[in-house]
Design a protein around this motif. Structure first.
Motif, PDB file in Angstrom:
ATOM      1  N   LYS A   1      75.013  43.147  45.971  1.00 41.25           N
ATOM      2  CA  LYS A   1      76.404  43.488  46.259  1.00 41.25           C
ATOM      3  C   LYS A   1      76.757  44.839  45.621  1.00 41.25           C
ATOM      4  N   ALA A   2      76.317  45.034  44.377  1.00 41.06           N
ATOM      5  CA  ALA A   2      76.598  46.297  43.682  1.00 41.06           C
ATOM      6  C   ALA A   2      75.880  47.462  44.354  1.00 41.06           C
ATOM      7  N   ILE A   3      74.636  47.235  44.813  1.00 37.92           N
ATOM      8  CA  ILE A   3      73.893  48.296  45.506  1.00 37.92           C
ATOM      9  C   ILE A   3      74.616  48.693  46.783  1.00 37.92           C
ATOM     10  N   ALA A   4      75.049  47.693  47.551  1.00 36.72           N
ATOM     11  CA  ALA A   4      75.751  47.976  48.801  1.00 36.72           C
ATOM     12  C   ALA A   4      77.027  48.769  48.538  1.00 36.72           C
ATOM     13  N   GLU A   5      77.748  48.414  47.499  1.00 36.01           N
ATOM     14  CA  GLU A   5      78.984  49.129  47.162  1.00 36.01           C
ATOM     15  C   GLU A   5      78.680  50.566  46.737  1.00 36.01           C
TER      16      GLU A   5
END
Length: 812
Positions: free
Chosen positions: A418-422
C-alpha cells in the motif's frame, strides 16, 4: 595467490589508486594528438604498420600505440572519443583485472581497446555478454570500428549450427554469451574428427556483467546430453494422478521452511493401493518410489509463478535471487519431468549426460581473463579466491548525484505494498519517471494490479525477450513512465532521462531524475546495488529507496523479524516502523549470508574441481586420438598384424580410433552419473565422524582408476572381436551407437536452496545430516537410485598413478 593480492592491495583485493594508470594515459593522449592530423587512409596505414611491427615494441609501447589508434579511430568512426577514465579502465582490463564502472560509463567502448591490442598480438579475443541480444547489439555497434582498425569480428547466436560457429570462431574478435561459449567447449568433448572441433583456442576473455557470470552463475552446470530411454513402465503422468488424490497432513506432511516432504503411514498405504503394489519399498519398486517422491516435491514444494512459470507449453525456471526467468535451464534427476507432468505438459526427455562443466571451470581454461561490472567490490574476495583477479574501482567521469534514501519498514506485506503504491502515485503525479524492482513475477503482477486500480498506466516486464525488454527499459526514463520489472530485466541497457531522444530531459532533471524503488532487500548486497545503479547515470540526479516488511523472505528466513518487539509485529494499523535495529540487522545479515555462501562456494569448488581435473585427463586422451597422436593399445599383437595385412594400416587405424572414442564416451558418461550420485550423498559420512570431501576424493580416485583401466581393457577386447569393413567399424552393430541427436542445457542443481550444499561443508552438524537422510526425499532417492543402478566393478590393475595424480594436484 589470493593472499598475495590482499597483501599487495591496501584495501584487501580492491585497487582504486589511479596514479600509475594516469602516467600511461598521458602517453596515450600525447600519441593521439600526433595521430589527429592523419587522414582516414593514413590512420589505416598506421594500423597496418603497427600489426607488422608490434613484436618489435615493448609491452608498454604496444599498449600506448594500440590504445591511441583505437581512441582516435573511435572518435572518427563512432563519434565517441573515450574519456580519460575509460582509457584507465581499458588499461586495467588488459592486466586481467575486474573493473567496477558505474552504469552509463561506457563499458562497451572500454572493451574495444584491450580487444584490439590482444588481437594484434595474435590472441583470439572472446567478449562475453549477458544475453544473445547484447552480444549481437555490441558486435554490430563496434564492428565499424574494428573493421577500420583492420580486425575481423563475429558473433555467436543460439540458433547457429556447429559449422557456422566453427567459421565464426576463426575471427579475431568474437562476441558471444558465456553459456554458448561453454556449450561449444563441451561439444569439443564429443568430436570424433578435427573437422568437428568447434572452439579451438581460448586466449583472452573479456566478460561483461562479470559478477553475474563468474559469481552468481559460476557453479551452474552446463550439460550436453543424448537420447536415453526411460526404463520404467509407469509414467510421471500416471504418478501425478495418484499424488493429486493425496491429502496434506493425512497422507503426507510438509515443512515449507525446512523444505521436507514425506509420506505418513496412511499415505504409504494409500499410494500402494492406488499403484496396486504390495510394498513400495521392495527392491523391484525402488525406481517407482523415486518417482513418487519427485512428484510430491513437484506438487507441494515447488510453486508456479514463484519457482517456475509455464510459457509456450514449456517449464521455465525462475532465479531465486533475481526473479528472472532463466533461459534453457532444467532441474536434474527427473524433477523437471515431474513438474511437466504436474502442469499437464508433454514430458521432455532428460537424456544421458555425455559431458558436463561449469562456467567457473570453463572460464579458467582461458589464458587471460578480465571483466567489467557496476558492482564488483562486494565480491572482491571471491574474484581473488577463484580467479586470482583483483578488483579495480574506476572513478566516475562525473560525480554520482544519486540520493539513496533510508529503508522504510512495515509490519506486513499488505501495508508495504500500500505504501509503495502511494509513493509511486505521488511521484507519478509530478511526472517523475519511476522504476520498480521486484523479487518475483508474482509480486510484479500484484503490484501492477494495485497501480492500475489507481488509474496509473504501468509497463510490466516479465516476458523473456531480451531485445524487447531492452527497448522498454530504455524508455523507463521518460516523463511520466512507471515501469515494473524483476530486478535483472533489461540488464546491460542504459536508462537515459527522456529516453533515447532525451524528450523533456530538463523537466525530468528538475523533478529529481529517475526514482528507483526496491520492493525487497536481497541476500546479496550486489543485487541491491545493481537496482540502485539504474538511477543517477553519468552524473544525472536520481534517487533510490527500498521498502521492507517483517514478512519478507530475508527477514523471516534469518529470524530478524523475531528481534522486533511483539507490539510492532502484531500492529496492523501502524503504517511504518521506524526501528534502527531492523536496518542494522538487515545489513548485518546480508554480510553474514554472503560470507556463508562464500564458504559454501569454496567447498563446492573443491568437489567440482576434483572432477574437472579428471575431465581434463579424459579430454587430453580423446584429443590425442582425434589428432592421430595416440599409440594404439594392441599394435604389437598378432591379430593387429593380420588385420593390417587384410585391410591396410589406414582402415585399421580408423577402426581403432572409432572404437576408442566410442568406448571412452560411454564410460565417461557412466562415470559422471556415478560421481553425481556419490556427491549427493557423501555428506552422510559425517554421521560416522568422517570428512565428506576426503571421502569423496577417495571414492572418486578409486572410481577414476577403475574407469581408465576399464577403457583400456574394453578397447583391447573389442578390437580382438570387432568386424572391420573398408569404412571402419559399424558402431551400431557393436552396441556402441553414438547418439543420433544431442542437446545442451543448464542444470539448476539446487532447487531447495543451500541446505544440501551446507551439509557438504563440514561434519559438525551430524544431527542435521542424519535427519536429512531420513526426511529429504532427494537424499533418500539418491540411495535408492544408487542401489538400483550400481554396477559391479572389478578393482583396476593399471592407471593408478594417473588417477592418484588428480588428488595430489588438488591438495598441492
Amino acid at each position: 595467490m589470493p593472499h598475495l593480492l590482499k597483501k599487495l592491495l591496501p584495501s584487501g583485493y580492491i585497487e582504486s589508486d589511479t596514479t600509475r594508470y594516469r602516467l600511461l594515459l598521458q602517453h596515450i593522449r600525447k600519441r593521439e594528438v600526433a595521430l589527429q592530423p592523419l587522414s582516414d587512409s593514413g590512420l589505416r596505414k598506421r594500423c597496418a604498420r603497427l600489426e607488422e611491427e608490434i613484436n618489435n615494441l615493448t609491452p608498454e609501447e604496444q599498449l600506448i600505440e594500440a590504445y591511441a589508434l583505437a581512441s582516435e579511430a573511435a572518435a572518427r568512426i563512432l563519434k565517441m572519443r573515450p574519456y580519460n577514465v575509460q582509457i584507465i579502465a581499458a588499461i586495467a582490463l588488459n592486466e586481467g583485472k575486474v573493473i567496477e564502472m558505474a552504469t552509463g560509463e561506457g563499458k562497451t567502448l572500454v572493451a574495444t581497446m584491450p580487444a584490439y591490442l590482444n588481437a594484434l598480438l595474435k590472441n583470439n579475443v572472446h567478449i562475453h555478454t549477458f544475453n544473445d541480444y547484447l552480444a549481437r547489439r555490441d558486435a554490430e555497434w563496434m564492428k565499424p570500428l574494428y573493421h577500420f582498425l583492420g580486425l575481423t569480428v563475429g558473433c555467436i547466436q543460439e540458433k547457429q549450427n556447429n559449422q557456422q560457429r566453427k567459421e565464426i570462431y576463426k575471427n579475431q574478435l568474437v562476441y558471444l554469451t558465456a553459456k554458448e561459449g561453454g556449450f561449444d567447449f563441451l561439444k569439443n568433448f564429443l568430436a570424433t574428427t578435427t573437422d568437428e572441433i568447434i572452439q579451438e583456442k581460448r586466449n583472452f576473455a573479456i566478460i561483461d556483467e562479470v559478477d553475474s557470470l563468474l559469481i552468481d552463475e559460476a557453479r551452474v552446470p552446463l550439460v550436453i546430453a543424448g537420447e536415453e530411454q526411460d526404463q520404467l513402465h509407469i509414467s510421471f503422468k500416471e504418478i501425478t494422478k495418484i499424488v493429486c488424490k493425496l491429502q496434506q497432513q493425512v497422507h503426507f506432511q510438509t515443512d515449507e521452511y525446512a523444505l521436507n516432504i514425506f509420506l505418513t503411514d496412511l499415505g504409504l498405504t494409500e499410494v500402494e493401493r492406488l499403484l496396486n503394489c504390495k510394498n513400495l519399498y521392495a527392491p523391484e519398486n525402488e525406481e517407482l518410489l523415486v518417482k513418487v517422491n519427485l512428484s510430491l516435491q513437484a506438487h507441494y514444494l515447488l510453486h508456479r509463478d514463484t519457482d517456475y512459470i509455464v510459457r509456450n507449453d514449456q517449464i521455465e525456471l525462475v532465479d531465486e535471487f533475481t526473479g528472472r526467468v532463466m533461459d534453457n535451464r532444467k532441474w536434474p534427476h527427473g524433477l523437471q519431468a515431474a513438474i511437466e507432468a504436474k502442469e499437464g505438459l508433454e514430458v521432455q526427455p532428460e537424456g544421458k549426460i555425455l559431458g558436463k562443466t561449469t562456467l567457473q571451470h570453463f572460464f579458467r581454461t582461458y589464458d587471460k581473463l578480465s571483466g567489467m561490472t557496476g558492482t564488483a567490490r562486494a565480491a572482491a574476495e571471491e574474484f581473488a579466491e577463484f580467479y586470482h583477479m583483483p578488483v579495480f574501482v574506476v572513478p566516475p567521469n562525473r560525480p554520482n548525484m544519486r540520493v539513496d534514501y533510508e529503508d522504510l519498514i512495515f509490519p506486513d506485506r499488505q501495508s508495504k505494498y500500500k505504501a509503495i503504491a502511494e509513493e509511486i502515485e505521488k511521484a507519478h503525479q509530478t511526472g517523475r519517471p519511476v522504476l520498480v524492482g521486484t523479487a518475483t513475477i508474482e509480486e510484479s503482477e500484484h503490484l501492477a494490479g494495485l497501480l492500475i486500480s489507481r488509474d496509473i498506466n504501468v509497463q510490466v516486464l516479465n516476458a523473456k525477450n531480451d531485445e524487447e525488454e531492452a527497448k522498454i527499459i530504455a524508455r523507463a526514463g521518460k516523463l511520466g513512465a512507471v515501469t515494473i520489472s524483476t530486478n535483472m530485466a533489461g540488464r546491460g541497457t542504459d536508462i537515459k532521462l527522456g529516453g533515447e531522444e532525451g524528450e523533456c530531459r530538463e523537466e525530468i532533471l528538475e523533478l529529481g531524475g529517475l526514482y528507483v524503488i526496491g520492493t525487497n532487500r536481497f541476500e546479496s548486497r550486489r543485487i541491491d546495488d545493481q537496482l540502485r545503479g539504474r538511477a543517477g547515470r553519468q552524473g544525472d540526479p536520481g534517487a533510490s529507496r527500498f521498502f521492507i516488511s517483517l514478512e519478507d523472505n530475508l527477514l523471516k528466513k534469518h529470524g530478524i523479524d523475531e528481534l522486533i518487539p511483539r507490539r510492532f509485529r502484531e500492529a496492523t494499523t501502524t503504517p511504518e516502523i521506524n526501528n534502527s535495529i531492523i536496518r542494522r540487522e538487515v545489513n548485518r545479515t546480508q554480510r553474514i549470508v554472503e560470507g556463508k555462501n562464500f564458504d559454501i562456494k569454496k567447498t563446492l569448488w573443491q568437489y567440482a574441481s576434483f572432477v574437472e581435473v579428471q575431465r581434463s585427463i579424459i579430454l587430453e586422451k580423446r584429443q590425442d586420438i582425434v589428432l592421430g597422436e595416440w599409440t594404439g593399445l594392441w599394435e604389437n599383437s598378432a591379430d593387429y598384424k593380420v588385420l593390417m595385412q587384410k585391410y591396410g594400416a589406414q582402415t585399421v587405424k580408423k577402426a581403432e580410433q572409432q572404437m576408442a572414442l566410442a568406448i571412452i564416451d560411454k564410460h565417461w558418461a557412466d562415470y559422471l552419473e556415478e560421481a553425481d550420485r556419490i556427491r549427493l550423498g557423501i555428506h552422510l559420512v559425517a554421521i560416522g565422524g568422517l570428512n565428506p570431501f576426503r571421502e569423496f576424493q577417495k571414492q572418486l580416485t578409486e572410481l577414476f582408476e577403475k574407469l581408465l583401466a576399464d577403457i583400456d581393457r574394453e578397447i583391447i577386447d573389442r578390437m580382438n572381436t570387432v568386424t572391420i569393413t573398408p569404412d571402419g567399424v559399424d558402431l551400431g552393430k557393436e552396441g556402441l551407437q553414438r547418439p543420433g541427436s544431442t542437446w545442451t542445457y543448464l542444470v539448476n542443481d539446487n532447487p531447495f536452496g543451500d541446505k544440501l550444499e551446507s551439509m557438504l561443508k563440514s561434519s559438525s552438524d551430524i544431527g542435521f545430516a542424519a535427519g536429512a537422510a531420513l526426511q529429504i526425499p532427494l537424499l533418500a532417492a539418491y540411495f535408492i537410485v544408487k542401489k538400483l543402478f550400481a554396477k559391479k566393478r572389478e578393482p583396476g590393475d593399471s592407471n593408478r598413478q594417473q588417477a592418484e595424480s588428480v588428488g595430489k594436484s588438488l591438495n598441492q
